[in-house]
Design a protein around this motif. Structure first.
Motif, mmCIF file in Angstrom:
data_model
loop_
_atom_site.group_PDB
_atom_site.id
_atom_site.type_symbol
_atom_site.label_atom_id
_atom_site.label_comp_id
_atom_site.label_asym_id
_atom_site.label_seq_id
_atom_site.Cartn_x
_atom_site.Cartn_y
_atom_site.Cartn_z
ATOM 1 N N ALA A 130 49.504 59.399 29.464
ATOM 2 C CA ALA A 130 49.477 59.762 28.049
ATOM 3 C C ALA A 130 50.381 60.972 27.823
ATOM 4 N N LYS A 131 50.854 61.087 26.580
ATOM 5 C CA LYS A 131 51.699 62.221 26.203
ATOM 6 C C LYS A 131 51.211 62.809 24.879
ATOM 7 N N ASN A 132 51.530 64.074 24.691
ATOM 8 C CA ASN A 132 51.294 64.729 23.407
ATOM 9 C C ASN A 132 49.833 64.679 22.951
ATOM 10 N N GLY A 133 48.921 64.814 23.906
ATOM 11 C CA GLY A 133 47.508 64.900 23.568
ATOM 12 C C GLY A 133 46.849 63.594 23.195
ATOM 13 N N LYS A 134 47.522 62.465 23.435
ATOM 14 C CA LYS A 134 46.933 61.179 23.094
ATOM 15 C C LYS A 134 45.960 60.729 24.186
ATOM 16 N N PRO A 135 45.018 59.858 23.839
ATOM 17 C CA PRO A 135 44.048 59.383 24.833
ATOM 18 C C PRO A 135 44.661 58.357 25.782
ATOM 19 N N THR A 136 43.898 58.044 26.807
ATOM 20 C CA THR A 136 44.254 56.974 27.738
ATOM 21 C C THR A 136 43.183 55.896 27.672
ATOM 22 N N VAL A 137 43.605 54.638 27.634
ATOM 23 C CA VAL A 137 42.674 53.514 27.634
ATOM 24 C C VAL A 137 42.859 52.735 28.937
ATOM 25 N N LEU A 138 41.756 52.380 29.567
ATOM 26 C CA LEU A 138 41.763 51.540 30.763
ATOM 27 C C LEU A 138 41.394 50.120 30.356
ATOM 28 N N LEU A 139 42.240 49.166 30.707
ATOM 29 C CA LEU A 139 42.007 47.758 30.394
ATOM 30 C C LEU A 139 41.582 47.035 31.670
ATOM 31 N N TYR A 140 40.397 46.430 31.622
ATOM 32 C CA TYR A 140 39.860 45.713 32.785
ATOM 33 C C TYR A 140 39.783 44.211 32.492
ATOM 34 N N ALA A 141 40.078 43.415 33.500
ATOM 35 C CA ALA A 141 39.794 41.970 33.494
ATOM 36 C C ALA A 141 39.809 41.540 34.961
ATOM 37 N N HIS A 142 39.611 40.270 35.231
ATOM 38 C CA HIS A 142 39.696 39.816 36.622
ATOM 39 C C HIS A 142 40.477 38.506 36.706
ATOM 40 N N HIS A 143 41.256 38.376 37.784
ATOM 41 C CA HIS A 143 42.104 37.195 37.944
ATOM 42 C C HIS A 143 41.498 36.162 38.884
ATOM 43 N N ASP A 144 40.377 36.468 39.527
ATOM 44 C CA ASP A 144 39.724 35.462 40.354
ATOM 45 C C ASP A 144 38.818 34.598 39.495
ATOM 46 N N VAL A 145 38.488 33.413 40.010
ATOM 47 C CA VAL A 145 37.697 32.454 39.245
ATOM 48 C C VAL A 145 36.587 31.869 40.120
ATOM 49 N N GLN A 146 35.645 31.229 39.442
ATOM 50 C CA GLN A 146 34.585 30.506 40.131
ATOM 51 C C GLN A 146 35.142 29.243 40.790
ATOM 52 N N PRO A 147 34.453 28.717 41.810
ATOM 53 C CA PRO A 147 34.827 27.400 42.325
ATOM 54 C C PRO A 147 34.728 26.351 41.210
ATOM 55 N N PRO A 148 35.488 25.268 41.302
ATOM 56 C CA PRO A 148 35.458 24.273 40.228
ATOM 57 C C PRO A 148 34.154 23.494 40.156
ATOM 58 N N GLY A 149 33.412 23.410 41.265
ATOM 59 C CA GLY A 149 32.198 22.600 41.253
ATOM 60 C C GLY A 149 32.523 21.128 41.451
ATOM 61 N N ASP A 150 31.685 20.285 40.923
ATOM 62 C CA ASP A 150 31.829 18.840 41.103
ATOM 63 C C ASP A 150 32.991 18.322 40.264
ATOM 64 N N ASP A 151 34.062 17.867 40.930
ATOM 65 C CA ASP A 151 35.237 17.380 40.205
ATOM 66 C C ASP A 151 34.898 16.214 39.286
ATOM 67 N N GLU A 152 33.909 15.417 39.655
ATOM 68 C CA GLU A 152 33.570 14.241 38.858
ATOM 69 C C GLU A 152 32.997 14.610 37.496
ATOM 70 N N LYS A 153 32.514 15.849 37.365
ATOM 71 C CA LYS A 153 31.948 16.276 36.085
ATOM 72 C C LYS A 153 32.994 16.885 35.157
ATOM 73 N N TRP A 154 34.208 17.026 35.654
ATOM 74 C CA TRP A 154 35.299 17.517 34.819
ATOM 75 C C TRP A 154 35.945 16.348 34.103
ATOM 76 N N ASP A 159 39.896 57.731 28.786
ATOM 77 C CA ASP A 159 38.976 58.175 27.744
ATOM 78 C C ASP A 159 38.165 57.016 27.173
ATOM 79 N N ALA A 160 38.728 55.813 27.211
ATOM 80 C CA ALA A 160 38.032 54.610 26.756
ATOM 81 C C ALA A 160 38.348 53.484 27.729
ATOM 82 N N ILE A 161 37.360 52.651 27.995
ATOM 83 C CA ILE A 161 37.527 51.540 28.927
ATOM 84 C C ILE A 161 37.157 50.248 28.204
ATOM 85 N N ILE A 162 38.077 49.300 28.175
ATOM 86 C CA ILE A 162 37.804 47.983 27.598
ATOM 87 C C ILE A 162 37.546 47.012 28.736
ATOM 88 N N VAL A 163 36.359 46.447 28.768
ATOM 89 C CA VAL A 163 35.992 45.427 29.745
ATOM 90 C C VAL A 163 36.045 44.085 29.026
#
Length: 462
Positions: A87-111, A188-192
């Protein structure tokens, strides 16, 4: 009346939306399942793809793929992406969270479509991870691009990013990762961006999350399998004992009947049984369980589910008494109760109610703390206004019956940060289930919301 900033950002988000969706499609083609039985090279590929997208925004001084060890072990966690611009000039910092991993697909026949081949049907994009949580990743990236175009590449807002690679496998290296990268992640702020919206037309800010108390329960009655004809009727098998034991966890109305589990005092909006039946896909004739308001049962009270069982399959069944059964128990802990305390209460109940003297033991405990969001700060106020402007509808404060246990670790490591739990899901997303999908209108609105939030923080001095 829509202000000029909203108009500018909305035009950019709409202009670039096909590119945004195409990037999401490319990301979900990578089967980045974080469970041990799946090829870890896909997580490396996914992490590299996300890191490259972040570098291409041109706004970060640092973009790295990093790992941390799991707890006190020598085992390395899954690859995560960290990015940072100061950050510059007294501005806040925001943390952006997400995740790139996924659940297993499960039973393919149900897709209805291949789980890792993104398929558009109407307003929805179908694929494993299309919503949970690769849409969260993509919404961050698209919002940053819109902000940079509107404010210029040299904007003053600080941005940190943490794109995790093991959220679906218990975030085992999460705490170490935060501590080791604290200089880049402090904000200063975290977005989940890993939660739900009220529906496809109404945004939601998640203010309450249940915790998790999960473990395996082993029930044993015999030293080895015995002939069911020779001894059945006189000797209890483990399957019989387990069924009688687990039935004691609920009362006749299906509410949890475990002494020591608590519930939270939350105000909840009205939500009809018909809406519950629709969203949960209850079969005709199947009745809901529990007592009190529907959303109170989901957001403010504990629940217990049995999510897996290791026992002989029907194909391998023989006429023998089963000596041992292993069951996975998944408990949800009401906000305000310690998760370890809840797990101990459930285990005490099971030990006290074991039928026929069956031996009961516990393995692989995995707890996650519940969370109540403080919505009184400037972060929540700014986010609510951004939601209202982006969606054209006032947001709803909601609870979530599910758990995001790592939020408690964020609070512990960054006690001064305002936590904002948002998301790209809706009631028909079917995260973790076959036919998971992302509503594209929700993705568009979530992206614009985040762009507006950051643009307004860029004008705010702490």
């Amino acid at each position: 009346m829509t202000d000029d900033l909203t108009k500018k950002l909305s035009a950019i988000v709409d202009r670039d939306f096909e590119q945004t969706v195409s990037e999401l499609e490319a990301l979900v083609r990578i089967p980045s399942v974080s469970w041990p039985a799946f090829d870890p090279k896909h997580l490396d590929e996914s992490a590299a793809a996300v890191a490259e997208m972040l570098r291409e925004t041109g706004v970060f001084e640092t973009v790295d793929v990093r790992r941390a060890r799991e707890g006190d072990t020598e085992v390395w966690g899954k690859p995560a992406i960290v990015a940072h611009r100061p950050a510059k000039n007294g501005k806040p910092t925001v943390l952006l969270y997400a995740h790139h991993d996924v659940q297993p697909p499960g039973d393919d026949e149900k897709w209805e479509t291949p789980p890792f081949e993104p398929t558009r049907k109407g307003d929805r994009l179908y694929a494993r991870g299309a919503s949970d949580d690769k849409a969260g990743v993509i919404s961050h990236v698209a919002a940053i691009r819109a902000l940079a175009e509107t404010a210029g590449d040299d904007f003053d807002l600080g941005i940190a990013m943490f794109i995790e690679g093991e959220e679906e496998w218990a975030s085992k290296s999460f705490g170490n990762f935060l501590r080791e990268n604290k200089d880049l992640l402090t904000a200063d702020a975290i977005i989940v961006a890993d939660s739900d919206n009220w529906d496809t037309e109404t945004p939601a800010l998640t203010v309450a999350l249940r915790g998790a108390a999960a473990f395996n329960v082993r029930v044993e009655t015999l030293a080895h399998a015995s002939h069911s004809g020779m001894f059945g009727g006189a000797v209890p098998d483990a399957m019989m004992a387990a069924m009688k034991l687990f039935a004691t966890l609920w009362d006749d109305e299906g509410a949890v009947a475990v002494e020591g589990l608590t519930e939270a005092d939350l105000d909840v909006p009205d939500f009809s049984e018909d809406e519950l039946r629709r969203d949960a896909a209850l079969l005709d004739g199947v009745t809901p369980v529990g007592t009190g308001k529907v959303l109170s049962r989901i957001w403010a009270k504990p629940s217990i589910s049995l999510t897996g069982i290791d026992a002989p399959s029907i194909a391998n069944a023989s006429n023998t008494l089963v000596p041992s059964v292993l069951v996975r128990l998944s408990g949800r802990v009401a906000p305000g109760q310690d998760a370890a305390e809840a797990a101990e209460a459930i285990q005490r109940h099971l030990l006290a109610n074991a039928p026929f003297g069956a031996h009961v033991s516990f393995e692989d405990t995995d707890n996650g703390q519940p969370f109540l969001v403080d919505t009184s700060g400037w972060g929540a106020e700014t986010m609510r206004q951004a939601m209202a402007d982006a969606w054209g509808v006032e947001p709803v404060d909601t609870g979530i019956g599910g758990s995001i246990p790592f939020i408690a670790e964020l609070v512990e490591e960054f006690p001064g940060a305002q936590i904002l739990v948002t998301g790209v899901e809706d009631p028909d997303t079917r995260a973790h289930s076959p036919n998971e999908s992302q509503h594209l209108g929700v993705l568009r609105n979530a992206t614009l919301t985040e762009a507006l939030f950051m643009a307004r923080l860029n004008e705010r001095t702490l």
